[in-house]
Enzyme design. Structure first.
Site, PDB file in Angstrom:
ATOM      1  N   LYS A 164       0.425 -13.198   8.159  1.00 51.74           N
ATOM      2  CA  LYS A 164      -0.402 -12.937   9.474  1.00 51.74           C
ATOM      3  C   LYS A 164      -0.976 -14.861   9.473  1.00 51.74           C
ATOM      4  O   LYS A 164      -1.973 -14.409   9.671  1.00 51.74           O
ATOM      5  CB  LYS A 164      -2.162 -12.440   8.640  1.00 51.74           C
ATOM      6  CG  LYS A 164      -2.778 -12.446   9.301  1.00 51.74           C
ATOM      7  CD  LYS A 164      -2.614 -11.317  10.552  1.00 51.74           C
ATOM      8  CE  LYS A 164      -3.938 -11.185  11.386  1.00 51.74           C
ATOM      9  NZ  LYS A 164      -3.455  -9.829  12.293  1.00 51.74           N
ATOM     10  N   ASP A 208       1.657  -5.111  -0.779  1.00 54.08           N
ATOM     11  CA  ASP A 208       1.195  -3.321  -2.075  1.00 54.08           C
ATOM     12  C   ASP A 208       0.695  -3.012  -0.671  1.00 54.08           C
ATOM     13  O   ASP A 208       1.069  -1.504  -1.172  1.00 54.08           O
ATOM     14  CB  ASP A 208      -0.475  -4.673  -2.492  1.00 54.08           C
ATOM     15  CG  ASP A 208      -1.342  -2.870  -2.843  1.00 54.08           C
ATOM     16  OD1 ASP A 208      -0.691  -2.248  -4.388  1.00 54.08           O
ATOM     17  OD2 ASP A 208      -2.510  -2.742  -3.199  1.00 54.08           O
TER      18      ASP A 208
HETATM   19  C1  IPM Z   1       0.918  -1.781  -6.839  1.00 57.51           C
HETATM   20  C2  IPM Z   1      -0.629  -0.830  -7.474  1.00 57.51           C
HETATM   21  C3  IPM Z   1      -1.219  -2.332  -7.703  1.00 57.51           C
HETATM   22  C4  IPM Z   1      -1.216  -3.629  -7.251  1.00 57.51           C
HETATM   23  C5  IPM Z   1      -2.718  -1.967  -8.597  1.00 57.51           C
HETATM   24  C6  IPM Z   1      -2.951  -1.307 -10.071  1.00 57.51           C
HETATM   25  C7  IPM Z   1      -3.278  -3.094  -9.461  1.00 57.51           C
HETATM   26  O1  IPM Z   1      -1.357  -0.685  -6.446  1.00 57.51           O
HETATM   27  O2  IPM Z   1       1.287  -1.773  -7.864  1.00 57.51           O
HETATM   28  O3  IPM Z   1       0.900  -1.521  -6.036  1.00 57.51           O
HETATM   29  O4  IPM Z   1      -2.366  -3.588  -6.349  1.00 57.51           O
HETATM   30  O5  IPM Z   1      -0.192  -4.008  -7.342  1.00 57.51           O
HETATM   31 MG    MG Z   2      -0.005  -0.609  -4.492  1.00 57.06          MG
END
Ligand code: IPM
Ligand code: MG
Length: 359
Positions: free
Chosen positions: A193, A249
């Protein structure tokens, strides 16, 4: 005969069910190829909170460090959602990533021809999709300081997280990404970004500089909002994507859904040295836990990644991947990937079908 010590973290929800199917398959392929596995189970997530008060007991981290690879199923559930942050299952997962130095998260999203109709997108949009998301996993806004909820002088609360990347952190994930792209089609898209965030500008500058060392890789850049749109609009333009922790994520869930079900996707989390953690991208699905409805295929494919990337046992990895193809070709489907004319099976029965397919 090689003998490997594997830590098993079954965790919560559907975790134990899909783990037990997968260890059975691993044993079978091990017997076929003369590979020994010594499995050691440890507590993690909600199960660990209930037993010890902590989502990642010291003992669990020590067992993981002392093994050749870690196979994780899934953690979390409604029961633990309202605990203070340091006691949440997710905090245990972040502690495991940080504790093992797992800065590189590989999340492949390729559509299997058998499951094209399970995708919510049109066949012509998703047919042939084969993407690898390389997500930075131990930095960025997940770990940056300061963080917390602070009270100001007026008594008003302020929530703070900080997105930070140092040059060294960008360079090491960049190296993994360029090398991954080299082994694939040679196309790398870096997502940031940089039009708004300084941390992203540094990210873009470093990745651009690194490109000179990889003349065989064609580098492009996208802003994250555009990348999210392009993933849904025309996913076949992507091969390897590299991005930071938070963007990765989000984008890896979007990429996962192109393939029809998040229940099919494995992942590998790797550090500079030491054991990696291999886990499905999906969560613990507490709504179907204990009902023999879970899809064990992402866990089995995570075990395949463990064999390939964690233990350098490509033959065993291919056999597992082939077994997954075979059960899908035989039209076995769990509920999440079910479509008309296929045979609905539960978690156990899918495991039996995989065993047969392995031969
Ligand atoms: C992932 C999950 C995790 C993250 C959570 C459960 C902490 O969403 O592995 O993508 O945000 O990394
Ligand atoms: Mg995730």
């Amino acid at each position: 005969m090689s003998n490997y010590r594997i830590t098993l973290l079954p965790g919560d929800g559907i975790g134990p069910e899909i783990m037990s199917v997968t260890t059975g398959i691993l044993k079978q392929v091990g017997e076929q190829l003369g590979i020994g596995f010594e499995f050691k189970e440890a507590l993690m997530g909600g199960a660990a909170i209930d037993a010890t008060g902590s989502p990642l007991p010291d003992e669990t981290l020590a067992i993981c460090k002392d093994s050749d690879a870690v196979l994780l199923a899934a953690i979390g559930g409604y029961k633990w959602d309202n605990l203070p942050r340091h006691q949440r299952p997710e905090t245990g997962l972040l502690g495991l990533r940080a504790g093992l130095g797992l800065f590189a998260n590989l999340r492949p999203a390729s559509i299997l021809p058998q499951l094209i109709d399970a995708s919510s997108l049109k066949r012509e949009v998703v047919e042939g999709v084969d993407i690898m998301v390389v997500r930075e996993l131990t930095g960025g806004i997940y770990f940056g300081q300061p963080k917390g909820i602070f009270e100001t002088e007026t008594g008003e609360k302020r929530g703070v997280n900080t997105m930070v990347y140092s040059e060294g952190e960008i360079d090491r994930i960049g190296k993994v990404a360029f090398e991954t792209a080299q082994k694939r089609s040679g196309r790398l898209c870096s997502v940031d970004k940089a039009n708004v965030l300084d941390v992203s500008q540094l990210w873009r500058d470093r990745i651009t500089q690194m490109a000179a060392d990889y003349p065989d890789v064609e580098l492009s850049h996208l802003y994250v909002d555009n990348a999210a749109m392009q993933l849904i609009r025309a996913p076949k333009q992507f091969d390897t994507i590299v991005t930071g922790n938070l963007f990765g994520d989000i984008l890896s869930d979007a990429a996962a859904m192109l393939t029809g079900s998040i229940g099919m996707l494995p992942s590998a989390s790797l550090g500079a040295a030491g054991p990696g953690v291999f886990e499905p991208v999906h969560g613990s699905a507490p709504d179907i836990a204990g009902q023999d409805k879970a899809n064990p295929l992402a866990q089995v494919l995570s075990a395949a990644m463990l064999l390939r990337y964690g233990l350098n046992e490509p033959e065993a990895a291919s056999r597992l991947e082939q077994a997954v193809q075979t059960v899908l070709d035989a039209d076995y489907r769990t509920g999440d990937i079910m479509s008309a004319g296929k045979t609905l099976v539960g978690c156990q029965a899918m495991g039996e079908a995989l065993k047969q397919a392995l031969g």
